[in-house]
Design a protein around this motif. Structure first.
Motif, PDB file in Angstrom:
ATOM      1  N   ARG A   1       1.601  -2.063   9.683  1.00 44.67           N
ATOM      2  CA  ARG A   1       1.519  -3.210   8.781  1.00 44.67           C
ATOM      3  C   ARG A   1       2.853  -3.956   8.784  1.00 44.67           C
ATOM      4  O   ARG A   1       3.919  -3.328   8.879  1.00 44.67           O
ATOM      5  CB  ARG A   1       1.177  -2.748   7.360  1.00 44.67           C
ATOM      6  N   PRO A   2       2.837  -5.296   8.699  1.00 37.90           N
ATOM      7  CA  PRO A   2       4.094  -6.063   8.833  1.00 37.90           C
ATOM      8  C   PRO A   2       5.183  -5.653   7.844  1.00 37.90           C
ATOM      9  O   PRO A   2       6.328  -5.411   8.237  1.00 37.90           O
ATOM     10  CB  PRO A   2       3.639  -7.510   8.588  1.00 37.90           C
ATOM     11  N   ILE A   3       4.837  -5.561   6.549  1.00 42.65           N
ATOM     12  CA  ILE A   3       5.849  -5.223   5.544  1.00 42.65           C
ATOM     13  C   ILE A   3       6.305  -3.786   5.720  1.00 42.65           C
ATOM     14  O   ILE A   3       7.507  -3.481   5.657  1.00 42.65           O
ATOM     15  CB  ILE A   3       5.306  -5.458   4.114  1.00 42.65           C
ATOM     16  N   ALA A   4       5.359  -2.878   5.961  1.00 47.22           N
ATOM     17  CA  ALA A   4       5.705  -1.466   6.160  1.00 47.22           C
ATOM     18  C   ALA A   4       6.592  -1.297   7.384  1.00 47.22           C
ATOM     19  O   ALA A   4       7.578  -0.542   7.361  1.00 47.22           O
ATOM     20  CB  ALA A   4       4.431  -0.630   6.311  1.00 47.22           C
TER      21      ALA A   4
ATOM     22  N   SER B   1       0.864  -1.191   0.000  1.00 44.23           N
ATOM     23  CA  SER B   1       0.000   0.000   0.000  1.00 44.23           C
ATOM     24  C   SER B   1       0.894   1.232   0.000  1.00 44.23           C
ATOM     25  O   SER B   1       2.111   1.146  -0.145  1.00 44.23           O
ATOM     26  CB  SER B   1      -0.896  -0.017   1.235  1.00 44.23           C
ATOM     27  N   SER B   2       0.296   2.396   0.206  1.00 43.42           N
ATOM     28  CA  SER B   2       1.077   3.642   0.215  1.00 43.42           C
ATOM     29  C   SER B   2       2.086   3.662   1.360  1.00 43.42           C
ATOM     30  O   SER B   2       3.148   4.281   1.248  1.00 43.42           O
ATOM     31  CB  SER B   2       0.141   4.844   0.323  1.00 43.42           C
ATOM     32  N   PHE B   3       1.799   2.961   2.468  1.00 42.72           N
ATOM     33  CA  PHE B   3       2.735   2.918   3.603  1.00 42.72           C
ATOM     34  C   PHE B   3       4.038   2.220   3.195  1.00 42.72           C
ATOM     35  O   PHE B   3       5.142   2.709   3.462  1.00 42.72           O
ATOM     36  CB  PHE B   3       2.111   2.173   4.794  1.00 42.72           C
ATOM     37  N   GLU B   4       3.882   1.048   2.549  1.00 41.19           N
ATOM     38  CA  GLU B   4       5.068   0.307   2.114  1.00 41.19           C
ATOM     39  C   GLU B   4       5.847   1.079   1.057  1.00 41.19           C
ATOM     40  O   GLU B   4       7.081   1.117   1.085  1.00 41.19           O
ATOM     41  CB  GLU B   4       4.673  -1.070   1.552  1.00 41.19           C
ATOM     42  N   TYR B   5       5.128   1.705   0.131  1.00 45.03           N
ATOM     43  CA  TYR B   5       5.807   2.473  -0.919  1.00 45.03           C
ATOM     44  C   TYR B   5       6.546   3.678  -0.342  1.00 45.03           C
ATOM     45  O   TYR B   5       7.617   4.044  -0.836  1.00 45.03           O
ATOM     46  CB  TYR B   5       4.811   2.925  -1.984  1.00 45.03           C
ATOM     47  N   PHE B   6       5.965   4.296   0.697  1.00 43.28           N
ATOM     48  CA  PHE B   6       6.640   5.434   1.325  1.00 43.28           C
ATOM     49  C   PHE B   6       8.010   5.018   1.857  1.00 43.28           C
ATOM     50  O   PHE B   6       9.015   5.673   1.605  1.00 43.28           O
ATOM     51  CB  PHE B   6       5.777   5.996   2.465  1.00 43.28           C
TER      52      PHE B   6
END
Length: 498
Positions: free
Chosen positions: A467-470, A141-146
């Motif tokens: 979130r785990p990945i973020a 999501s945008s969190f991971e991309y950030f």
């Protein structure tokens, strides 16, 4: 399955399809080797031609042209310090430094051989693990991309050599350039000075042509006392010493191939970001980081593998979910729909023969890169024999034509000239250009994902770690900031005790 595979071989090894692959490969080599043109432009120019082709040769033309263009962009970067494509910009200075030391054939050989290895690795992953990797990419999501973008910007400081402060300044110059125009979450014109040509922002191709090519022209115009011949002599056997590099840097080859495939599978990332991140990772993990920037092949080995493996990686979300991994696959998806190869999970069930044929084309295009790439390098070595007082006006002409051709806009020529002067002034004062280019590429993405994430989280900062990945990416990014400071402090204490 064997029947489908046999049918796919029959489709690919048809004389017409092989002729299309050969012609598209030569076209891709030309497009990548001309500064200002790019792999994306090569694919875009092929679209009208594919209207009259069956599905397999149409897709084969795009795959072949893309693979060749990404590699051949390394050639002008190595010989003239002008990257032919954005993905070559990450290690242009390194390759050119090797040419200046008389090791141009090693740099070009590494680009060629490890581009082939990376491309074959990415193709293998595309064949074996497309659904799984595409599913992982969809969880971003945008969190991971950030955090991913922030990690990429952090990598720019590692690229920035021995002066991190100047690297920071260069990076923020690039991020400022990225903020120009209306391409921001609020859609408000920024720093346009009432110039309508800047409402859409600064075009990346004219900017890169200016910062890497125009700056060289200015440098020659100012320093006329330099040698009129490009140093380094003729390019010899580009395959000599490649086996030694393979045994010396096996981890770099594997790391670049894996990272390139993973980054390529992330929608919107692409080969250029994969190359930047791989070069930075190579320098961070190297046993000889002080040699980077002086003509050291390790970074070229890793980045060369990354940018071509990212090409195959970008096809994973494109084929399985219809989500483009980069600008090239965004064009390809349109062609797939036009040829009734509708991307999605059912494409492997409804069109298994065509999918096998595409996989075979990927393997064939990468293998074909060895002889055609070698031929292209041998032809390009003639550039070394051209006096610089003749070569530089020709480069200036290509700069103007390439910048204008991007959007058919005269204002892009002005952008090229302005940023050529800016890059010249930066380098004359010891500010590296590479972080600025990375800031331009990633700056807009950072703002967009940050604002989107803050809206989702209702202003709650801890949501970036929820979130785990973020959370994992966030912790890794912060460690990248903190660890060098901690290590530096510990070293100072040890020195003080001694």
């Amino acid at each position: 399955m064997l029947a489908n595979l046999y049918a796919a071989f029959g489709l690919v090894f048809d004389p017409y399809v092989l002729a299309v692959i050969l012609g598209s490969s030569i076209f891709g080599l030309f497009m990548g080797a001309i500064p200002g043109l790019s792999a994306t432009m090569a694919v875009a120019l092929l679209v009208p031609v594919t209207f009259f082709m069956p599905p397999v040769p149409a897709v084969a033309a795009m795959v072949s042209a893309t693979a060749m263009a990404i590699f051949s962009g390394d050639i002008p970067g190595c010989l003239l310090r002008i990257p032919g494509t954005p993905s070559s910009a990450a290690y242009t200075d390194e390759a050119y430094a090797m040419t200046m030391k008389g090791k141009g054939e090693i740099a070009l050989g590494a680009s060629l051989v490890f581009s082939v290895i990376g491309g074959l690795f990415g193709t293998l992953v595309l064949i074996l693990a497309a659904p799984a990797l595409a599913e992982l990419a969809l969880k971003f999501s945008s969190f991971e991309y950030f955090w991913l973008v922030l990690m990429g910007l952090t990598c720019a400081i590692f690229i920035a050599s021995e002066n991190p402060l100047k690297g920071f300044v260069s990076l923020f110059i690039g991020m400022f350039i990225a903020s120009i125009g209306m391409g921001n979450p609020s859609g408000v014109p920024r720093f346009t000075f009432d110039n309508t040509d800047l409402l859409g922002g600064v075009s990346l191709v004219p900017l890169m042509v200016g910062m890497f090519a125009m700056s060289e022209v200015l440098r020659f115009a100012v320093s006329r006392d330099q040698k009129m011949e490009i140093p380094g002599g003729a390019v010899g056997n580009v395959f000599k010493g490649m086996w030694d590099l393979m045994w010396k840097y096996p981890k770099s080859v594997l790391r670049g191939s894996v990272l390139g495939t993973l980054v390529g599978a992330l929608p919107g990332a692409g080969a250029d970001i994969a190359a930047w991140m791989s070069y930075a990772m190579s320098k961070k993990c190297s046993k000889e980081p002080e040699k980077f920037g002086t003509g050291h092949p390790e970074g070229i080995v890793e980045s060369g593998a990354a940018n071509n493996s990212a090409l195959a990686g970008a096809w994973i979300p494109a084929l399985v979910f219809g989500i483009p991994g980069d600008s090239i696959t965004a064009i390809v998806i349109g062609v797939l729909y036009m040829k009734n190869l509708n991307p999605g999970p059912m494409i492997f069930v409804e069109n298994p023969v065509s999918m096998y044929a595409i996989f075979i084309v990927f393997i064939l295009a990468n293998l074909l890169m060895l002889p055609l790439g070698y031929w292209c390098i041998k032809v390009s070595k003639r550039i070394l024999k051209v006096p610089r007082n003749i070569l530089m006006p020709l480069i200036l002409l290509f700069c103007i034509v390439g910048s204008y051709a991007t959007n058919n806009s005269v204002s892009d020529v002005g952008i090229m000239l302005v940023f050529g002067l800016l890059a010249y002034l930066m380098e004359e004062n010891g500010f590296p250009v590479a972080p600025a280019v990375l800031g331009v590429v990633l700056g807009g993405m950072l703002e967009e994902h940050f604002v989107t994430s803050m809206i989702k989280a209702d202003g709650e900062v801890l949501a970036f770690f929820s979130r785990p990945i973020a959370g994992t990416l966030g912790v890794c990014t912060i460690l990248l900031w903190v660890l060098p400071l901690v290590v530096s402090r510990l070293r100072r204490k040890q020195l003080a005790q001694v």
